[in-house]
Design an enzyme around this catalytic site. Structure first.
Site, PDB file in Angstrom:
ATOM      1  N   LYS A 149      -0.335   3.475  -5.958  1.00  0.00           N
ATOM      2  CA  LYS A 149       1.097   3.178  -6.089  1.00  0.00           C
ATOM      3  C   LYS A 149       1.703   3.336  -7.182  1.00  0.00           C
ATOM      4  O   LYS A 149       0.639   3.354  -7.959  1.00  0.00           O
ATOM      5  CB  LYS A 149       0.875   1.513  -6.240  1.00  0.00           C
ATOM      6  CG  LYS A 149       0.539   0.671  -4.522  1.00  0.00           C
ATOM      7  CD  LYS A 149       0.461  -0.644  -4.629  1.00  0.00           C
ATOM      8  CE  LYS A 149       0.640  -1.100  -2.942  1.00  0.00           C
ATOM      9  NZ  LYS A 149       2.072  -1.023  -2.565  1.00  0.00           N
ATOM     10  N   ASP A 179       3.072   5.474  -2.975  1.00  0.00           N
ATOM     11  CA  ASP A 179       4.056   4.722  -3.245  1.00  0.00           C
ATOM     12  C   ASP A 179       5.079   4.275  -3.692  1.00  0.00           C
ATOM     13  O   ASP A 179       4.216   3.556  -4.854  1.00  0.00           O
ATOM     14  CB  ASP A 179       3.148   2.918  -1.948  1.00  0.00           C
ATOM     15  CG  ASP A 179       3.876   2.501  -1.839  1.00  0.00           C
ATOM     16  OD1 ASP A 179       5.423   2.180  -1.797  1.00  0.00           O
ATOM     17  OD2 ASP A 179       3.476   1.429  -0.931  1.00  0.00           O
ATOM     18  N   GLU A 205       5.743   6.863  -0.209  1.00  0.00           N
ATOM     19  CA  GLU A 205       6.369   5.687   0.811  1.00  0.00           C
ATOM     20  C   GLU A 205       7.951   5.454   0.074  1.00  0.00           C
ATOM     21  O   GLU A 205       7.621   5.126  -0.900  1.00  0.00           O
ATOM     22  CB  GLU A 205       5.649   5.150   0.546  1.00  0.00           C
ATOM     23  CG  GLU A 205       4.516   5.173   2.215  1.00  0.00           C
ATOM     24  CD  GLU A 205       3.611   3.839   1.978  1.00  0.00           C
ATOM     25  OE1 GLU A 205       3.703   2.763   1.572  1.00  0.00           O
ATOM     26  OE2 GLU A 205       2.358   4.390   2.302  1.00  0.00           O
ATOM     27  N   ASP A 230       9.272   2.199   4.348  1.00  0.00           N
ATOM     28  CA  ASP A 230       8.309   1.421   4.591  1.00  0.00           C
ATOM     29  C   ASP A 230       9.405  -0.054   4.867  1.00  0.00           C
ATOM     30  O   ASP A 230       9.750  -0.943   5.548  1.00  0.00           O
ATOM     31  CB  ASP A 230       7.508   1.341   3.521  1.00  0.00           C
ATOM     32  CG  ASP A 230       6.706   0.019   3.728  1.00  0.00           C
ATOM     33  OD1 ASP A 230       6.769  -0.749   4.066  1.00  0.00           O
ATOM     34  OD2 ASP A 230       5.617  -0.003   2.385  1.00  0.00           O
ATOM     35  N   LYS A 257       4.264  -2.380   9.610  1.00  0.00           N
ATOM     36  CA  LYS A 257       3.340  -3.725   9.168  1.00  0.00           C
ATOM     37  C   LYS A 257       3.716  -4.221  10.025  1.00  0.00           C
ATOM     38  O   LYS A 257       4.463  -5.253   9.900  1.00  0.00           O
ATOM     39  CB  LYS A 257       4.030  -4.082   7.596  1.00  0.00           C
ATOM     40  CG  LYS A 257       3.791  -3.245   6.526  1.00  0.00           C
ATOM     41  CD  LYS A 257       3.689  -3.501   5.392  1.00  0.00           C
ATOM     42  CE  LYS A 257       2.821  -2.097   4.496  1.00  0.00           C
ATOM     43  NZ  LYS A 257       3.968  -2.460   2.787  1.00  0.00           N
TER      44      LYS A 257
END
Length: 344
Positions: A149, A179, A205, A230, A257
């Site tokens: 991240k 991400d 992402e 995402d 997700k």
């Protein structure tokens, strides 16, 4: 048939950083469905601040759902279009009710303990030393795909961390994903993607905040680094709107997700649409407990994706439920020697 619900707060073992802030707890809800002496369990994994159904009357909707459980799954799913986490909880609960084993929703070589699912090792945001420590730990644990991240600390520090991995491990040895959780401004995103692309990354992402459709479309057209949508998928409910979004933006990948996009059915719709447009995809959990993770993992295995998935979050919490799910050498596996301990 009757149903009830219960809230459960998951506590992080250590505060976990994202570009939206630091997470210390995660709220989730369970639906328990009962019929003819059998029980089914489903998790409604709402993600406050991110889920489309993060609304003040969320519990009232759960209460209504349980009071109207007699309507059946199909009718309830149709009426709960705007509540994807509840849709998923219901799908899970009904599937659980119908199964011989309450937690074995999709029997397969995965649930038999014969096969695993390749997953990425997740690196949470923090200071440079903390992130470097996580990276080393994931590599030592046998992960060949690492997701980091980015976007919360200094960009150059993040680049230096990624460079330190590339000095020791080539792209053939370690697949790197990043991400940004929408942290980049549209005006700076392309330049940052050019810098990141020099590090032979697999993908990034959500580089810019969701809802900036034209900017994202232009970025996907010009990017030197594959982009995976995402958050952009959240709140897009109809098949027509899913088609329009992907045709407009033309991303290289999408990330699914289930708790945020309407469970199994919602994921199936996105996968069908993406594959028709030659867009790649993979599936990721969204900080569910092991109950939700279990359902997502079993579903994911049945989709036969060759890409590493994002299913390794079950070990983040101090009060998660004991389950057969185990991470071993970069794979999520279902241990034959472990049992469930689901006590609310």
């Amino acid at each position: 048939m009757k149903a009830s619900y219960q809230k459960y707060i998951l506590d992080f073992k250590q505060a976990s950083g994202t570009s939206r802030g630091v997470l210390k707890q995660k709220e989730t809800w369970f639906i328990i469905v009962e019929a003819q002496g059998e029980q089914g369990v489903g998790e409604c994994g709402i993600f406050r601040g991110l889920s489309a159904d993060d609304v003040p009357n969320y519990e009232d909707i759960l209460k209504w759902t349980c009071a109207n459980i007699h309507l059946g799954l199909d009718s309830l799913l149709e009426k709960l279009t705007a509540f994807p986490s509840i849709q998923f909880g219901l799908e899970m609960a009904f599937k659980s009710l119908e199964s011989d084993n309450v937690f074995k929703l999709f029997p397969s070589e995965f649930t038999d303990g014969q096969q695993g699912i390749a997953i990425n090792g997740l690196i949470w945001m923090g200071d440079a030393s903390f992130m470097k420590e996580q990276i080393q730990s994931k590599i030592e644990a046998g992960f060949t795909c690492i997701k980091m991240k980015i976007g919360a600390i200094d960009f150059q520090t993040e680049i230096d961390l990624l460079k330190s991995i590339r000095k020791e491990f080539s792209a053939k040895d370690i697949e790197l994903r990043v991400d940004a959780n929408g942290a980049f401004l549209p005006s700076e995103a392309l330049e940052k993607l050019k810098i990141l692309s020099d590090l032979n990354l697999h993908s990034i992402e959500q580089p810019i905040r969701q809802g900036q459709i034209n900017d994202m479309a232009q970025l996907c057209a010009e990017t030197p680094l594959p982009i995976a949508l995402d958050e952009e998928l959240i709140g897009v409910f109809s098949e027509e709107n899913k088609q329009t979004l992907l045709e407009t933006i033309k991303p290289q990948y999408i990330i699914l997700k289930p708790s945020l996009i309407g469970g199994f059915r919602g994921s199936n719709q996105w996968i069908k649409t993406a594959e028709n447009l030659n867009i790649g995809w993979w599936i990721t959990s969204a900080l569910e407990s092991n109950v939700g993770l279990n359902a997502i993992a079993q579903y994911t295995y049945m989709k036969n994706s060759e890409l590493p998935q994002g299913l390794g979050t079950g070990g983040l919490f101090t009060n998660n439920f004991e389950s057969p799910l185990q991470v071993e050498n970069g794979y999520l596996k279902y241990s034959k020697t472990s049992n469930w301990n689901f006590n609310l």
